[in-house]
Design a protein around this motif. Structure first.
Motif, PDB file in Angstrom:
ATOM      1  N   VAL A 177       0.808  -1.214   0.000  1.00  0.00           N
ATOM      2  CA  VAL A 177       0.000   0.000   0.000  1.00  0.00           C
ATOM      3  C   VAL A 177       0.842   1.265   0.000  1.00  0.00           C
ATOM      4  CG1 VAL A 177      -1.645   1.375   1.334  1.00  0.00           C
ATOM      5  CG2 VAL A 177      -2.041  -1.069   1.022  1.00  0.00           C
ATOM      6  N   ALA A 178       1.766   1.387   0.955  1.00  0.00           N
ATOM      7  CA  ALA A 178       2.530   2.629   1.103  1.00  0.00           C
ATOM      8  C   ALA A 178       3.350   2.936  -0.147  1.00  0.00           C
ATOM      9  CB  ALA A 178       3.435   2.535   2.332  1.00  0.00           C
ATOM     10  N   GLU A 179       4.039   1.928  -0.668  1.00  0.00           N
ATOM     11  CA  GLU A 179       4.887   2.138  -1.838  1.00  0.00           C
ATOM     12  C   GLU A 179       4.057   2.532  -3.068  1.00  0.00           C
ATOM     13  OE1 GLU A 179       7.943  -0.386  -4.748  1.00  0.00           O
ATOM     14  OE2 GLU A 179       7.161  -1.293  -2.901  1.00  0.00           O
ATOM     15  N   GLN A 180       2.943   1.832  -3.300  1.00  0.00           N
ATOM     16  CA  GLN A 180       2.129   2.128  -4.472  1.00  0.00           C
ATOM     17  C   GLN A 180       1.382   3.455  -4.338  1.00  0.00           C
ATOM     18  OE1 GLN A 180       3.193   0.495  -6.734  1.00  0.00           O
ATOM     19  NE2 GLN A 180       2.188  -1.468  -7.106  1.00  0.00           N
ATOM     20  N   PHE A 181       1.028   3.818  -3.121  1.00  0.00           N
ATOM     21  CA  PHE A 181       0.398   5.115  -2.876  1.00  0.00           C
ATOM     22  C   PHE A 181       1.340   6.246  -3.285  1.00  0.00           C
ATOM     23  CE2 PHE A 181      -0.441   8.446   0.532  1.00  0.00           C
ATOM     24  CZ  PHE A 181      -1.519   9.019  -0.121  1.00  0.00           C
ATOM     25  N   GLU A 182       2.600   6.152  -2.855  1.00  0.00           N
ATOM     26  CA  GLU A 182       3.585   7.172  -3.198  1.00  0.00           C
ATOM     27  C   GLU A 182       3.867   7.181  -4.702  1.00  0.00           C
ATOM     28  OE1 GLU A 182       7.024   6.434  -0.850  1.00  0.00           O
ATOM     29  OE2 GLU A 182       6.028   6.856   1.065  1.00  0.00           O
ATOM     30  N   SER A 183       3.915   6.001  -5.312  1.00  0.00           N
ATOM     31  CA  SER A 183       4.186   5.918  -6.751  1.00  0.00           C
ATOM     32  C   SER A 183       3.058   6.536  -7.565  1.00  0.00           C
ATOM     33  CB  SER A 183       4.390   4.458  -7.159  1.00  0.00           C
ATOM     34  OG  SER A 183       4.720   4.365  -8.526  1.00  0.00           O
ATOM     35  N   ALA A 184       1.797   6.270  -7.184  1.00  0.00           N
ATOM     36  CA  ALA A 184       0.654   6.849  -7.892  1.00  0.00           C
ATOM     37  C   ALA A 184       0.643   8.367  -7.745  1.00  0.00           C
ATOM     38  CB  ALA A 184      -0.649   6.252  -7.360  1.00  0.00           C
ATOM     39  N   GLN A 185       0.969   8.859  -6.545  1.00  0.00           N
ATOM     40  CA  GLN A 185       1.041  10.306  -6.331  1.00  0.00           C
ATOM     41  C   GLN A 185       2.136  10.922  -7.199  1.00  0.00           C
ATOM     42  OE1 GLN A 185       1.534  10.420  -1.969  1.00  0.00           O
ATOM     43  NE2 GLN A 185      -0.382  11.584  -1.888  1.00  0.00           N
ATOM     44  N   ARG A 186       3.283  10.256  -7.234  1.00  0.00           N
ATOM     45  CA  ARG A 186       4.417  10.776  -8.003  1.00  0.00           C
ATOM     46  C   ARG A 186       4.082  10.847  -9.492  1.00  0.00           C
ATOM     47  NH1 ARG A 186       8.026   7.430  -6.184  1.00  0.00           N
ATOM     48  NH2 ARG A 186       7.997   5.970  -7.939  1.00  0.00           N
ATOM     49  N   GLU A 187       3.472   9.800 -10.028  1.00  0.00           N
ATOM     50  CA  GLU A 187       3.107   9.813 -11.444  1.00  0.00           C
ATOM     51  C   GLU A 187       2.022  10.846 -11.727  1.00  0.00           C
ATOM     52  OE1 GLU A 187       2.261   6.181 -13.399  1.00  0.00           O
ATOM     53  OE2 GLU A 187       4.047   5.154 -12.664  1.00  0.00           O
ATOM     54  N   GLY A 188       1.066  10.985 -10.803  1.00  0.00           N
ATOM     55  CA  GLY A 188       0.028  11.993 -10.989  1.00  0.00           C
ATOM     56  C   GLY A 188       0.606  13.392 -11.055  1.00  0.00           C
ATOM     57  N   GLU A 189       1.572  13.656 -10.195  1.00  0.00           N
ATOM     58  CA  GLU A 189       2.224  14.966 -10.201  1.00  0.00           C
ATOM     59  C   GLU A 189       3.054  15.163 -11.465  1.00  0.00           C
ATOM     60  OE1 GLU A 189       3.296  18.692  -9.101  1.00  0.00           O
ATOM     61  OE2 GLU A 189       1.934  17.400  -7.946  1.00  0.00           O
ATOM     62  N   ALA A 190       3.780  14.119 -11.878  1.00  0.00           N
ATOM     63  CA  ALA A 190       4.679  14.237 -13.032  1.00  0.00           C
ATOM     64  C   ALA A 190       3.918  14.388 -14.333  1.00  0.00           C
ATOM     65  CB  ALA A 190       5.598  13.012 -13.095  1.00  0.00           C
ATOM     66  N   TYR A 191       2.826  13.634 -14.516  1.00  0.00           N
ATOM     67  CA  TYR A 191       2.132  13.612 -15.791  1.00  0.00           C
ATOM     68  C   TYR A 191       0.956  14.585 -15.872  1.00  0.00           C
ATOM     69  CZ  TYR A 191       4.737   9.373 -16.893  1.00  0.00           C
ATOM     70  OH  TYR A 191       5.737   8.475 -17.153  1.00  0.00           O
ATOM     71  N   PHE A 192       0.311  14.847 -14.714  1.00  0.00           N
ATOM     72  CA  PHE A 192      -0.921  15.626 -14.751  1.00  0.00           C
ATOM     73  C   PHE A 192      -0.900  16.831 -13.815  1.00  0.00           C
ATOM     74  CE2 PHE A 192      -1.783  11.066 -15.373  1.00  0.00           C
ATOM     75  CZ  PHE A 192      -2.143  11.100 -16.704  1.00  0.00           C
TER      76      PHE A 192
END
Length: 613
Positions: A177-192
């Motif tokens: 959970v923690a790792e994927q939560f941070e990864s989804a946030q990071r991609e959301g910030e980077a792409y959108f």
């Protein structure tokens, strides 16, 4: 009708829009980055303007620079294509506030439907079924755990502004959970530019069905049939087709009507795609999903889709032209009853990727580029022989669209077309596509969204690459003699070309690059030390094992600091290249002597990222 349209994109979709403009008698304006000064869309346009350096955030994602270029060019309208700023409500509002017209839905509609949580609320209010999930963004990993405890694993963490599989992470159990939560946030910030995420129940084996919508400013809402996008790798579409081979007519009509109902309730106009997941929970005696199958709203893509071509081939309706006409306040020229689907169509994304190596992006020069032809064959592209594909953007070379009178003929024609498609100079996914056209589950239309990730034997992909892949993908255009040189001159940011011919001139490299979408995550082993010690822009003076970039890209995250102890396989940093998030891992254990790269930095192939002792 408009006199001049600026296309705020690049690659094949920019050329696709420009072709529609040409048929409407509308002049076109291209924007380009420094890396794209000789790209296909720039060559095609009537005029072109430089909007910044290679890094997309400083050029194709710079809304202010793009609007400024449109105003200097005297453009009447802006068409965003897909990707980049196409679903950015702030950019749409910026265009609306200018003297130019936005070719798309209103910025208010984009904001409502582009953010996944508000879109879910709107569809729920319109009696469109939605996947069980959170109504608002989640703020912590604990909130995700609480939802998963109730709904059960797996769950999907999704970026609010996401699309195309980016910003989507599937969590199989609590430890992730923690790792994927941070990864989804990071991609959301980077792409959108939006780190907000929400969570919903993950449907493990659904069909992915989408409905093409077009609506005007005169209260006319039409659907243009559905497309089946169930063949996916890590939530990224690979082959799209229509009509779906898995639905009965009754279920098809239910989903199409749900899309129309949702568009009408949201006061949506211009082109858009309403996407649904259909539970593969039992088929009728004909092997089809019937009217009692559960289907759920997934998202709205408030733009033209990569695979819009499938619907065009089935209906004869030019969706891009209709977009432009709707933006010019014209009324749709056809009623819903006029929309008839004829035959079967498929789209194949011809990407520069090695399917036998986890679909890793490939770079190189198109030493040979000879696409297929004949009845029922359409090619959407912007590249030509001699053009190069670098690592600055995505890996799409072209889109191959095939039409047949029925699915059987479409499959046969697709096999023929892919066998004819000749590309030399880099690795492509053509061998993978040829494999799928002989795959039992795909040919029978029985595949679901997890088929490629969980059921297809990877050894079959390796064998296909060996059988149909290029013998040598290292062709170098620099070996060819060049006597004609093209110089690009910019005056006040506007691009002009000057051709000169020289006898006995030294060779120069070819330019250009291709357009499209791929997404996913792969793992790269740390590179061996550089033989010459010259890693380009990120040179290091520290002694030890140099971890270098295996491709051009942008550093999204750095996980280590000088002095840290790492083991073989530890992730040192995350490199984004061609819309793929790549974990750069240590090939051996040791102590971090130096971190030579920083978050947000653009790096070239061979640049030193980390040094280990």
């Amino acid at each position: 009708m408009f006199e001049k349209v600026l296309v705020a994109n690049r690659g094949e979709i920019a050329v696709r829009v420009m072709r529609a403009c040409g048929e409407l008698g509308v002049d076109t304006v291209a924007v380009y980055s420094e890396a794209d000064s000789d790209a296909g869309h720039v060559r095609y346009a009537d005029e072109a303007y430089n909007v910044g350096p290679a890094r997309a955030a400083d050029s194709y994602l710079d809304g202010e620079a793009i609007v400024d270029a449109g105003e200097r060019a005297g453009a009447d309208a802006v068409h965003p294509g897909y990707g980049f700023l196409a679903e950015n409500a702030d950019f749409a509002a910026r265009v609306e506030d200018s003297e130019m017209t936005w070719v798309g839905p209103s910025s208010e509609s984009m904001e409502q439907l582009g953010e996944k949580t508000s879109a879910r609320k709107a569809m729920d209010a319109a009696d469109v079924p939605i996947v069980p999930g959170t109504e608002d963004p989640v703020e912590s990993a604990d909130e995700i755990r609480e939802f998963a405890d109730e709904a059960g694993y797996p769950v999907a963490i999704k970026a609010e502004g996401g699309g195309g599989g980016r910003g989507l992470k599937v969590v199989e159990d609590e430890s992730e959970v923690a790792e994927q939560f941070e990864s989804a946030q990071r991609e959301g910030e980077a792409y959108f530019d939006n780190a907000s995420v929400f969570v919903e129940k993950f449907l493990e084996s659904p069909r992915h069905i989408e409905v093409q919508i077009i609506a005007d400013h005169h209260d006319n809402v039409r659907h243009i049939g559905e497309r089946d996008c169930s063949l996916q790798r890590r939530q990224q579409k690979v082959i799209e087709e229509g009509p779906s081979p898995a639905l009965t007519d009754e279920l098809r009509e239910q989903i199409q009507e749900a899309a129309r109902r949702g568009a009408d309730a949201a006061d949506y106009y211009n082109a858009g795609t309403f996407e649904f997941l259909v539970e593969d929970n039992g088929r009728n005696e004909d092997g089809l999903l019937g009217a009692d199958a559960d289907f759920y709203f997934l998202e709205v893509n408030t733009r033209i889709q990569v695979e819009h071509t499938v619907s065009e081939e089935l209906t004869g309706i030019d969706i891009v032209k209709q977009q432009i006409r709707v933006a010019a306040d014209e009324e749709l020229p056809f009623a819903q009853d006029d929309v008839e689907l004829d035959g079967h169509a498929m789209e194949f994304r011809i990407n520069a990727e090695n399917a036998a190596n986890e679909f890793a992006p490939a770079t190189g020069t198109l030493a040979t580029y000879d696409p297929p032809g004949g009845i029922g064959i359409r090619i959407d592209d912007a590249l030509r022989q001699g053009d190069a594909i670098g690592g600055d953007y995505d890996s799409m070379i072209a889109k191959l669209i095939v039409w047949g009178t029925d699915r059987e003929e479409c499959l046969a024609r697709s096999r023929r077309a892919l066998a004819e498609f000749e590309i030399e100079g880099l690795t492509t996914v053509i061998p993978f596509h040829r494999l799928m056209l002989d795959d039992e589950a795909f040919v029978a239309g029985e595949h679901t969204t997890n088929y490629l990730d969980e059921e297809l034997d990877p050894e079959r992909i390796d064998a296909a690459q060996e059988r149909w892949g290029p013998e040598d993908s290292s062709a170098d255009a620099d070996d060819e003699e060049v006597t004609k040189r093209e110089f690009v001159v910019e005056v006040n940011g506007k691009r002009f070309e000057v051709d000169l011919e020289e006898r006995g001139a030294p060779p120069i490299g070819a330019g250009g690059s291709g357009g499209g979408s791929a997404s996913g995550t792969q793992q790269l082993d740390a590179a061996e030390p550089s033989d010459d010690g010259d890693g380009g822009g990120s040179a290091s003076t520290a002694e030890g094992e140099q971890v270098t970039a295996e491709m051009q890209g942008t550093i999204l995250n750095v996980n280590v600091e000088a002095g840290d102890e790492v083991a073989a396989g530890d992730v040192l940093c995350v490199l984004e290249a061609m819309k793929m998030e790549n974990d750069v891992v240590a090939s051996q254990g040791g102590t971090v002597a130096e971190v030579a790269a920083s978050e947000g930095e653009s790096v070239d192939m061979g640049d030193v990222l980390v040094v280990l002792n």
